[in-house]
Design a protein around this motif. Structure first.
Motif, PDB file in Angstrom:
ATOM      1  N   LEU A  22     -42.128   7.752 -35.606  1.00  0.00           N
ATOM      2  CA  LEU A  22     -43.403   8.342 -35.989  1.00  0.00           C
ATOM      3  C   LEU A  22     -43.942   9.274 -34.911  1.00  0.00           C
ATOM      4  O   LEU A  22     -44.515  10.314 -35.217  1.00  0.00           O
ATOM      5  CB  LEU A  22     -44.440   7.252 -36.305  1.00  0.00           C
ATOM      6  CG  LEU A  22     -45.786   7.740 -36.824  1.00  0.00           C
ATOM      7  CD1 LEU A  22     -45.605   8.561 -38.102  1.00  0.00           C
ATOM      8  CD2 LEU A  22     -46.720   6.591 -37.072  1.00  0.00           C
ATOM      9  N   THR A  74     -44.522  13.323 -36.167  1.00  0.00           N
ATOM     10  CA  THR A  74     -45.797  14.030 -36.311  1.00  0.00           C
ATOM     11  C   THR A  74     -45.771  15.414 -35.667  1.00  0.00           C
ATOM     12  O   THR A  74     -46.594  16.251 -35.977  1.00  0.00           O
ATOM     13  CB  THR A  74     -46.959  13.205 -35.718  1.00  0.00           C
ATOM     14  OG1 THR A  74     -46.668  12.918 -34.349  1.00  0.00           O
ATOM     15  CG2 THR A  74     -47.175  11.922 -36.492  1.00  0.00           C
ATOM     16  N   SER A  85     -46.834  15.417 -39.778  1.00  0.00           N
ATOM     17  CA  SER A  85     -48.108  14.709 -39.638  1.00  0.00           C
ATOM     18  C   SER A  85     -48.594  14.136 -40.972  1.00  0.00           C
ATOM     19  O   SER A  85     -49.416  13.222 -40.979  1.00  0.00           O
ATOM     20  CB  SER A  85     -49.170  15.642 -39.056  1.00  0.00           C
ATOM     21  OG  SER A  85     -49.341  16.775 -39.885  1.00  0.00           O
ATOM     22  N   ASP A  88     -48.124  10.297 -41.220  1.00  0.00           N
ATOM     23  CA  ASP A  88     -48.884   9.391 -40.355  1.00  0.00           C
ATOM     24  C   ASP A  88     -50.010   8.810 -41.210  1.00  0.00           C
ATOM     25  O   ASP A  88     -51.120   9.332 -41.244  1.00  0.00           O
ATOM     26  CB  ASP A  88     -49.443  10.147 -39.153  1.00  0.00           C
ATOM     27  CG  ASP A  88     -50.070   9.223 -38.128  1.00  0.00           C
ATOM     28  OD1 ASP A  88     -49.990   7.980 -38.304  1.00  0.00           O
ATOM     29  OD2 ASP A  88     -50.634   9.735 -37.145  1.00  0.00           O
TER      30      ASP A  88
END
Length: 148
Positions: A17, A21, A40, A43
């Motif tokens: 992650l 992003t 992103s 997320d």
């Protein structure tokens, strides 16, 4: 931890992650649909989220991080190859289907997706022939491609 159910779904890609992003992801399906999505967008608070939308009967073939300077090569089951700049694929939201990457003949489907770096040389074997993907002429997205 996720709610992934291996009996009902198959995994195409896994990303950290933190690096996700900062990236853009390229999605490619068997019907030739493509899109780029900002990392992103993934997320999210939920553990499981839909990464892309597919049309009925379509399958996700490829997910990979792109910078925009690469070229994409799409290979169909009937031996058509199309190479074009990754920058030709527009950025979409994760819920979008995307845009057509290659014009497919009737009963044809994309079976190979290759992402080549700027100076990367890549050769594959197709029907006992060596094909240098980096030497294919660069064309436009949404074209038929060349027969090999």
């Amino acid at each position: 931890m996720s709610n992934y159910n291996s009996s009902a779904e198959s995994m195409t890609a896994i990303f950290n992650l933190g690096s996700l992003t900062q990236a853009r992801l390229l999605f490619a399906s068997s019907s030739g649909m493509l899109k780029q999505v900002e990392g992103s967008e993934f997320d999210v608070a939920k553990r499981t989220t839909a990464a892309t939308k597919l049309n009925a009967g379509d399958t996700l073939l490829f997910v990979g991080a792109v910078t925009g300077s690469e070229t994409i090569v799409l290979q169909t089951e009937k031996g058509m190859f199309l190479r074009f700049p990754a920058s030709d694929v527009p950025e979409k939201k994760k819920g979008a289907v995307g845009v057509r990457g290659i014009k497919l003949a009737e009963k044809d489907a994309v079976e190979g997706v290759y992402l080549l770096g700027e100076q990367e040389e890549h050769t594959i074997t197709y029907k006992d022939k060596e094909i240098a993907l980096h030497r294919l002429r660069i064309g436009n997205r949404d074209a038929k491609g060349v027969k090999k």
